[in-house]
Enzyme design. Structure first.
Site, PDB file in Angstrom:
ATOM      1  N   ARG A 120       0.853  -1.183   0.000  1.00 49.55           N
ATOM      2  CA  ARG A 120       0.000   0.000   0.000  1.00 49.55           C
ATOM      3  C   ARG A 120       0.890   1.235   0.000  1.00 49.55           C
ATOM      4  O   ARG A 120       1.689   1.439   0.911  1.00 49.55           O
ATOM      5  CB  ARG A 120      -0.931   0.005   1.218  1.00 49.55           C
ATOM      6  CG  ARG A 120      -1.920   1.163   1.188  1.00 49.55           C
ATOM      7  CD  ARG A 120      -3.013   1.000   2.214  1.00 49.55           C
ATOM      8  NE  ARG A 120      -2.555   1.221   3.580  1.00 49.55           N
ATOM      9  CZ  ARG A 120      -3.340   1.124   4.655  1.00 49.55           C
ATOM     10  NH1 ARG A 120      -4.605   0.770   4.518  1.00 49.55           N
ATOM     11  NH2 ARG A 120      -2.854   1.359   5.847  1.00 49.55           N
ATOM     12  N   SER A 151     -12.737  -4.540   0.051  1.00 49.82           N
ATOM     13  CA  SER A 151     -13.028  -4.073   1.403  1.00 49.82           C
ATOM     14  C   SER A 151     -14.529  -3.958   1.600  1.00 49.82           C
ATOM     15  O   SER A 151     -15.229  -3.382   0.764  1.00 49.82           O
ATOM     16  CB  SER A 151     -12.391  -2.700   1.646  1.00 49.82           C
ATOM     17  OG  SER A 151     -10.990  -2.789   1.616  1.00 49.82           O
ATOM     18  N   LYS A 204      -5.813   4.737   8.918  1.00 51.02           N
ATOM     19  CA  LYS A 204      -6.683   5.109   7.798  1.00 51.02           C
ATOM     20  C   LYS A 204      -7.548   6.292   8.226  1.00 51.02           C
ATOM     21  O   LYS A 204      -8.438   6.161   9.059  1.00 51.02           O
ATOM     22  CB  LYS A 204      -7.554   3.915   7.393  1.00 51.02           C
ATOM     23  CG  LYS A 204      -8.086   3.994   5.963  1.00 51.02           C
ATOM     24  CD  LYS A 204      -8.647   2.650   5.526  1.00 51.02           C
ATOM     25  CE  LYS A 204      -9.019   2.643   4.060  1.00 51.02           C
ATOM     26  NZ  LYS A 204     -10.123   3.547   3.728  1.00 51.02           N
TER      27      LYS A 204
END
Length: 213
Positions: free
Chosen positions: A44, A113, A142
């Site tokens: 990521r 997700s 996040k």
């Protein structure tokens, strides 16, 4: 390359974040985590430019293939294709699985997700290979994370699908067993591993707890 037909062990799924490494080399730290027991790696890179992301993906792929650990790319279909990664993970605001699948190919892994039953059904109906469920707990990794689901909601979602489910969001040694006991196929972790000065030892502790050793 791993193929989709091969059994994937989602038990300890590392999501990378170089922000936590304090300048340490990402590939070296990921390999330490794999040596400790990490079974899947998701690269990521929210702030990297495309070339840096691509080069990191190539380096990680080269390191992980001999170890039999799949490399999943977060969000970026172009990077997954360019690096010939094992798969792609997309969120609810990314390209739909129905668009990604024909481009990526049937032999690749696609994760989606989800945070509720409607999104879970979408994942089933559109052909996702696994679902990332969360956030289970509050998480600092996040900024736009939804409200935490909690253990009971996780247990309920587990009952709604046979797809592999990987729990994510604020999971650490203190709550990992409770997450495991909901019937999840694995846990995805960021800070619990990436902040550790000894990532190999941290991964070993987590996988041992998951396996109840």
């Amino acid at each position: 390359m791993l193929v989709k037909g091969k059994q994937i062990d989602y038990a300890l799924y590392l999501v990378t974040d170089r922000h936590y490494l304090g300048g340490r080399d990402l590939v070296a730290e990921v390999l330490k985590a794999v040596a400790g027991g990490v079974t899947v790696v998701q690269l990521r890179e929210k702030n990297a430019n495309s070339r840096d992301f691509y080069q990191l993906a190539l380096a990680l792929k080269e390191a992980l293939v001999p170890r039999g650990v799949p490399l999943i790319i977060n969000d970026r279909l172009d990077i997954a294709l360019a690096a010939d990664a094992d798969g792609l993970h997309v969120g609810q605001e990314d390209l739909p699985v129905t668009v990604v699948r024909p481009l990526l190919g049937e032999d690749k892994i696609i994760g989606l997700s989800v945070s509720n039953e409607e999104e879970l059904r979408e994942g089933e109906n559109t052909g996702a290979d696994y679902l990332g469920v969360g956030p289970v707990f509050a998480t600092p990794t996040k900024d736009d994370a939804a409200a935490p689901l909690g253990i009971e909601k996780l247990r309920l979602l587990r009952q709604k699908t046979r797809l592999p489910l990987v729990a994510i969001g604020g999971i650490d040694l203190d709550n990992l067993k409770a997450v495991r006991d909901t019937g999840m196929d694995g846990v995805a972790v960021v800070s619990a591993l990436m902040t550790s000065p000894d990532i190999q030892a941290a991964a070993r502790r987590m996988i041992n707890l998951w396996q109840n050793r």
